[in-house]
Enzyme design. Sequence first.
Site, short mmCIF file in Angstrom:
data_model
loop_
_atom_site.label_atom_id
_atom_site.label_comp_id
_atom_site.label_asym_id
_atom_site.label_seq_id
_atom_site.Cartn_x
_atom_site.Cartn_y
_atom_site.Cartn_z
N LEU A 185 0.90 -1.14 -0.01
CA LEU A 185 -0.02 0.05 0.03
C LEU A 185 0.81 1.05 -0.04
CD1 LEU A 185 -1.92 -2.34 0.61
CD2 LEU A 185 -2.87 -1.19 2.32
N ILE A 186 1.00 1.75 -1.04
CA ILE A 186 1.58 3.03 -1.14
C ILE A 186 1.35 4.47 -1.39
CG2 ILE A 186 2.23 2.61 -3.60
CD1 ILE A 186 5.28 3.19 -3.23
N LYS A 267 -8.71 3.69 7.42
CA LYS A 267 -7.63 2.60 7.09
C LYS A 267 -8.41 1.27 6.97
CE LYS A 267 -4.13 5.02 7.25
NZ LYS A 267 -3.67 5.83 8.20
N GLY A 289 3.33 0.96 5.56
CA GLY A 289 4.56 1.32 6.32
C GLY A 289 4.18 2.01 7.55
N GLN A 298 -2.21 4.43 14.45
CA GLN A 298 -1.20 3.46 14.70
C GLN A 298 -0.88 3.03 16.34
OE1 GLN A 298 2.02 4.81 12.07
NE2 GLN A 298 0.58 4.85 10.26
N CYS A 458 15.62 14.36 -18.52
CA CYS A 458 16.17 13.16 -17.72
C CYS A 458 16.44 12.06 -18.50
CB CYS A 458 15.15 12.77 -16.61
SG CYS A 458 13.85 11.82 -17.16
N1 LIG Z 1 -3.06 7.16 -0.31
C1 LIG Z 1 -2.55 5.93 -0.02
N2 LIG Z 1 -2.59 4.90 -0.82
C2 LIG Z 1 -2.14 3.71 -0.29
N3 LIG Z 1 -1.64 3.38 0.80
C3 LIG Z 1 -1.66 4.42 1.57
C4 LIG Z 1 -2.28 5.65 1.42
N4 LIG Z 1 -2.11 6.38 2.41
C5 LIG Z 1 -1.60 5.56 3.19
N5 LIG Z 1 -1.30 4.23 3.11
C6 LIG Z 1 -0.76 3.14 3.74
O1 LIG Z 1 -1.17 3.19 5.07
C7 LIG Z 1 0.00 3.47 5.79
C8 LIG Z 1 -0.08 4.53 6.99
O2 LIG Z 1 -0.45 5.75 6.51
P1 LIG Z 1 -0.53 6.93 7.26
O3 LIG Z 1 -0.78 8.17 6.32
O4 LIG Z 1 -1.13 6.61 8.75
O5 LIG Z 1 1.05 6.89 7.87
P2 LIG Z 1 2.06 7.86 7.09
O6 LIG Z 1 3.15 7.59 8.18
O7 LIG Z 1 1.69 9.05 6.45
O8 LIG Z 1 2.88 6.85 6.10
P3 LIG Z 1 3.51 7.03 4.67
O9 LIG Z 1 4.76 7.83 5.08
O10 LIG Z 1 3.74 5.81 3.96
O11 LIG Z 1 2.52 8.02 3.70
C9 LIG Z 1 1.01 3.96 4.87
O12 LIG Z 1 2.40 3.44 5.13
C10 LIG Z 1 0.62 3.25 3.64
O13 LIG Z 1 1.14 1.88 3.59
#
Ligand SMILES: Nc1ncnc2c1ncn2[C@@H]1O[C@H](COP(=O)(O)OP(=O)(O)OP(=O)(O)O)[C@@H](O)[C@H]1O
Length: 486
Positions: A185-186, A267, A289, A298, A458
Amino acid sequence: MKFIVKLFPEITMKSKSVRKRFSKILQSNIRNVLHRYDEDIRVRLEWDRIVVTSRSEDPKVRSQLVDALKSTPGIVHFLEVKEHAFEDLHQIYEITHRAWDGKLSDKTFCVRVKRSGKHEFTSTEVERYVGGGLNQYTENAGVRLKNPDITIKLEIDGEKLYLVEEVHPGLGGFPIATQESVLSLISGGFDSGVSSYQLIKRGAKVHYLFFNLGGRTHEVGVKQVAHHLWQRFGSSHRVKFIAIDFDPVVTEILEKVDDSHMGVVLKRMFMRAGDAIAQQYKIQAMVTGEAVGQVSSQTLVNLGLIDKVSETLILRPLIATDKQDIIDCAKQIGTGDFAETMPEYCGVISKRPTVKAKEGRVLEEEAHFDFSVLDTVIAEHRMVDIRDIEREAEQEVPSIAVESELDDDAIIVDIRSIEEQEASPLAMESHQVVHIPFFRLASQFSTLDQEKKYLLYCDRGVMSRLQALYLEDQGHSNVGVYRKPS
Ligand SMILES: Nc1ncnc2c1ncn2[C@@H]1O[C@H](COP(=O)(O)OP(=O)(O)OP(=O)(O)O)[C@@H](O)[C@H]1O
């Protein structure tokens, strides 16, 4: 040129059959990637190493091969060597002498030998013989076994002598595809880039799932991060990039869910969507992450509630990692710049988020939520082969590859990082070149004279195209892409 690739120790500790399988996968991964830089590359598997041979003498090819090997999971280190045939101990000495004569003056040195095969001498005897000879017949400051200025490394394998010119560190980990597939999940932030990298490095095939909360600009940014990770560390395998437009879900949450529970509910919606996608594409686990205590959703209590909606296993490789360590790693793997410039697309920001949600209350809040909205966005997800990100961008922003076709007053913007610009400067005879690294472009582009036309440049044309799309989204119609004629 020749490289001897040494397997990561965790591979060499495996049983014979597993070790053989892992080594074969590594051999094939190396071949897949290096083939792009040299079509005739030879990658030979031996019991405890992989020997890579290229007939090219081009320094550019050499540095491409070295960079690619340094980023391939499963390698502990690799030696850059010159190969010689030899008949006896004295010839080993003569070859080494020829290679090192004139390079030892005023330096202390020692000789280190690794040997495999049947010989009439031991490794220590070679070290003594060659070291003694060099000490006597070259200008040097003497043999020193501890902390010498120079360590002369030799590898002897059967009838072959390898003079080691450089030892390059590898990435460690397991070869990609020795473990199952995962869905990362990125978000484009620091954390999810690093968690994706950790799974790639550990041998998983990492696909990407992205919930779009900020329109095309958000998607362009996240595609850049995913494409960068894949291209640098995982390009031996095809992976999927899946995008889901999450705006309707966020709107539904904002309308129906109490402020304090919006974060946890969002979430849980992510995980429901991820679970459905993972099942549809037969992917074994999700990766996030998340790190304990980093934000309100979290806490262990909330993470437990988030887990409950997914049948698919959720992996959180950063769970106990400090934020600064995550940021340092992001910088090392090249996703830090992206993360720094990525705006926060939070979707929902609670004023009083709960850190200890109760399951009953969460279910109550979700009872107001219209789940058909979630089902619809999941059904409408878009999936592309990550290699097509390049092609997609190419179709949306055509590039100009011939200098004579550029408008007379067009300005080239070299958006590569400072190090890349210095390593291979872009020389244009007829047009002005300005340097703005890609991560500063968003903030600096509008300070340029907007009467002029700008063409971004680039190395591979991916970043420049994505950045051009981004600027176009910001309302700039004077942007294009320049490619060097090949
Ligand atoms: N828009 C998104 N699309 C896909 N995955 C997401 C998205 N937003 C958050 N996530 C997933 O949920 C996790 C926790 O997100 P959160 O926004 O709570 O924490 P974060 O510390 O800001 O994470 P990150 O630095 O990866 O954005 C992320 O690490 C990612 O794996």
